[in-house]
Design a protein around this motif. Structure first.
Motif, mmCIF file in Angstrom:
data_model
loop_
_atom_site.group_PDB
_atom_site.id
_atom_site.type_symbol
_atom_site.label_atom_id
_atom_site.label_comp_id
_atom_site.label_asym_id
_atom_site.label_seq_id
_atom_site.Cartn_x
_atom_site.Cartn_y
_atom_site.Cartn_z
ATOM 1 N N ASN A 61 0.828 -1.186 0.000
ATOM 2 C CA ASN A 61 0.000 0.000 0.000
ATOM 3 C C ASN A 61 0.871 1.248 0.000
ATOM 4 O OD1 ASN A 61 -2.581 -1.180 -0.098
ATOM 5 N ND2 ASN A 61 -2.394 -1.729 2.056
ATOM 6 N N HIS A 62 0.266 2.355 -0.238
ATOM 7 C CA HIS A 62 1.018 3.601 -0.370
ATOM 8 C C HIS A 62 1.250 4.246 0.996
ATOM 9 C CE1 HIS A 62 1.456 3.791 -4.660
ATOM 10 N NE2 HIS A 62 0.324 3.139 -4.690
ATOM 11 N N SER A 63 2.310 3.777 1.608
ATOM 12 C CA SER A 63 2.773 4.303 2.883
ATOM 13 C C SER A 63 4.240 4.667 2.690
ATOM 14 C CB SER A 63 2.628 3.225 3.957
ATOM 15 O OG SER A 63 3.351 3.584 5.102
ATOM 16 N N PRO A 64 4.686 5.775 3.246
ATOM 17 C CA PRO A 64 6.085 6.181 3.056
ATOM 18 C C PRO A 64 7.111 5.123 3.459
ATOM 19 C CG PRO A 64 4.819 7.990 3.964
ATOM 20 C CD PRO A 64 3.914 6.785 3.978
ATOM 21 N N VAL A 65 6.799 4.242 4.407
ATOM 22 C CA VAL A 65 7.776 3.226 4.823
ATOM 23 C C VAL A 65 7.958 2.141 3.779
ATOM 24 C CG1 VAL A 65 7.372 3.624 7.283
ATOM 25 C CG2 VAL A 65 6.135 1.790 6.114
ATOM 26 N N LYS A 66 7.113 2.097 2.758
ATOM 27 C CA LYS A 66 7.216 1.051 1.728
ATOM 28 C C LYS A 66 8.379 1.282 0.777
ATOM 29 C CE LYS A 66 3.811 -1.325 3.269
ATOM 30 N NZ LYS A 66 4.031 -2.612 3.899
ATOM 31 N N GLY A 67 8.965 2.463 0.797
ATOM 32 C CA GLY A 67 10.183 2.701 0.034
ATOM 33 C C GLY A 67 10.000 2.708 -1.476
ATOM 34 N N HIS A 68 8.880 3.237 -1.945
ATOM 35 C CA HIS A 68 8.638 3.245 -3.387
ATOM 36 C C HIS A 68 9.695 4.036 -4.146
ATOM 37 C CE1 HIS A 68 4.297 2.320 -2.161
ATOM 38 N NE2 HIS A 68 4.874 1.208 -2.554
ATOM 39 N N ALA A 69 10.240 5.087 -3.547
ATOM 40 C CA ALA A 69 11.302 5.856 -4.216
ATOM 41 C C ALA A 69 12.517 4.963 -4.469
ATOM 42 C CB ALA A 69 11.685 7.080 -3.386
ATOM 43 N N SER A 70 12.839 4.099 -3.517
ATOM 44 C CA SER A 70 13.946 3.152 -3.706
ATOM 45 C C SER A 70 13.615 2.161 -4.817
ATOM 46 C CB SER A 70 14.231 2.397 -2.404
ATOM 47 O OG SER A 70 14.660 3.283 -1.398
ATOM 48 N N TYR A 71 12.379 1.698 -4.836
ATOM 49 C CA TYR A 71 11.944 0.776 -5.891
ATOM 50 C C TYR A 71 12.122 1.424 -7.269
ATOM 51 C CZ TYR A 71 8.884 -2.236 -8.660
ATOM 52 O OH TYR A 71 8.380 -3.067 -9.617
ATOM 53 N N LEU A 72 11.714 2.675 -7.378
ATOM 54 C CA LEU A 72 11.828 3.373 -8.658
ATOM 55 C C LEU A 72 13.289 3.539 -9.067
ATOM 56 C CD1 LEU A 72 9.002 6.008 -8.176
ATOM 57 C CD2 LEU A 72 8.942 3.958 -9.617
ATOM 58 N N ARG A 73 14.167 3.804 -8.112
ATOM 59 C CA ARG A 73 15.607 3.914 -8.426
ATOM 60 C C ARG A 73 16.160 2.589 -8.921
ATOM 61 N NH1 ARG A 73 18.840 6.521 -3.690
ATOM 62 N NH2 ARG A 73 20.550 5.896 -5.045
ATOM 63 N N VAL A 74 15.766 1.496 -8.261
ATOM 64 C CA VAL A 74 16.237 0.178 -8.685
ATOM 65 C C VAL A 74 15.754 -0.128 -10.101
ATOM 66 C CG1 VAL A 74 16.065 -2.316 -8.257
ATOM 67 C CG2 VAL A 74 16.465 -0.755 -6.346
ATOM 68 N N LEU A 75 14.471 0.116 -10.366
ATOM 69 C CA LEU A 75 13.930 -0.186 -11.693
ATOM 70 C C LEU A 75 14.561 0.685 -12.774
ATOM 71 C CD1 LEU A 75 11.685 -2.259 -12.605
ATOM 72 C CD2 LEU A 75 12.005 -2.017 -10.166
ATOM 73 N N LYS A 76 14.791 1.935 -12.451
ATOM 74 C CA LYS A 76 15.431 2.833 -13.415
ATOM 75 C C LYS A 76 16.834 2.321 -13.755
ATOM 76 C CE LYS A 76 15.673 7.810 -14.105
ATOM 77 N NZ LYS A 76 15.458 9.098 -13.438
ATOM 78 N N ASP A 77 17.597 1.901 -12.732
ATOM 79 C CA ASP A 77 18.941 1.365 -12.959
ATOM 80 C C ASP A 77 18.895 0.038 -13.716
ATOM 81 O OD1 ASP A 77 19.984 3.568 -11.666
ATOM 82 O OD2 ASP A 77 20.335 2.517 -9.769
ATOM 83 N N LEU A 78 17.934 -0.800 -13.391
ATOM 84 C CA LEU A 78 17.799 -2.073 -14.113
ATOM 85 C C LEU A 78 17.447 -1.840 -15.581
ATOM 86 C CD1 LEU A 78 15.900 -4.281 -11.500
ATOM 87 C CD2 LEU A 78 18.250 -4.624 -12.328
ATOM 88 N N ALA A 79 16.580 -0.879 -15.842
ATOM 89 C CA ALA A 79 16.167 -0.584 -17.217
ATOM 90 C C ALA A 79 17.333 -0.050 -18.046
ATOM 91 C CB ALA A 79 15.004 0.397 -17.230
ATOM 92 N N ARG A 80 18.275 0.611 -17.402
ATOM 93 C CA ARG A 80 19.472 1.061 -18.121
ATOM 94 C C ARG A 80 20.285 -0.141 -18.590
ATOM 95 N NH1 ARG A 80 20.547 5.058 -13.723
ATOM 96 N NH2 ARG A 80 19.483 6.938 -14.408
ATOM 97 N N ARG A 81 20.293 -1.192 -17.785
ATOM 98 C CA ARG A 81 21.044 -2.407 -18.135
ATOM 99 C C ARG A 81 20.295 -3.263 -19.142
ATOM 100 N NH1 ARG A 81 23.413 -4.596 -12.364
ATOM 101 N NH2 ARG A 81 24.148 -2.592 -11.591
ATOM 102 N N ASP A 82 18.969 -3.264 -19.036
ATOM 103 C CA ASP A 82 18.144 -4.082 -19.932
ATOM 104 C C ASP A 82 16.828 -3.354 -20.180
ATOM 105 O OD1 ASP A 82 16.533 -5.927 -21.236
ATOM 106 O OD2 ASP A 82 17.009 -7.573 -19.873
#
Length: 185
Positions: free
Chosen positions: A1-22
């Motif tokens: 759910n959309h709670s600040p402790v869920k770390g969605h900003a971190s998730y977006l950073r990981v996905l952005k970095d992964l998308a650069r690789r693939d």
């Protein structure tokens, strides 16, 4: 759910970095917002938590979609179809979604929150960079994903089925000496 402790900003950073690789990488955040309780704004239909921040942030990470009000069967299906599940929460007690990923046979990568390190079928990491590297390695290694998925599924079947859990509580209650006035926790 959309709670600040869920770390969605971190998730977006990981996905952005992964998308650069693939560039074939795709990710989804499935979670409901909750009504904004501050100043009773929820009664006006205003969403709470990090809903608006996430909706805005995915514009910069087009490989990620945000979905809400997803029927339970579709959430389970999404976990079963995923190659890897990422838990980017900064705080959890016992993340049920990791158990759900394990039950789906989906390997997971998580920060060291709650009791997640005690679960099979995944990898615990400390940083966003480490999560990105581990996720990339798993996405490149189908055999390792299968191995972790099988281990996670087996652990759920062995330790997290209702009949097993009820049996554990039964043993605990039957073999515990309770003094008058003691409260059972």
């Amino acid at each position: 759910n959309h709670s600040p402790v869920k770390g969605h900003a971190s998730y977006l950073r990981v996905l952005k970095d992964l998308a650069r690789r693939d560039p074939r990488i795709r990710g989804t955040i499935v979670g409901n917002s909750h009504p904004a309780e501050r100043w009773r704004m929820g009664r006006l239909g205003i969403q709470g938590g990090c809903w608006y921040r996430c909706r805005s942030a995915v514009r910069n990470v087009p490989v990620v979609t945000v979905r809400r009000s997803v029927p339970r069967r579709d959430v389970i299906s999404a976990l079963q179809e995923a190659d890897v599940f990422l838990l980017t929460s900064s705080w959890e007690a016992s993340p049920l979604v990791v158990l759900e990923a394990m039950a789906a046979g989906t390997p997971w990568v998580s920060f060291d929150v709650g009791c997640v390190a005690q679960h099979a079928g995944g990898v615990v990491v400390r940083t966003i960079a480490e999560m990105t590297d581990v996720a990339h390695d798993l996405l490149s290694d189908a055999a390792r994903r299968t191995e972790l998925g099988v281990r996670g599924r087996a652990a759920v079947e062995q330790h997290h089925q209702w009949d097993v859990i009820v049996g554990c509580y039964e043993q605990l209650l039957l073999h515990r000496t309770v003094a008058p006035g003691d409260a059972l926790a």
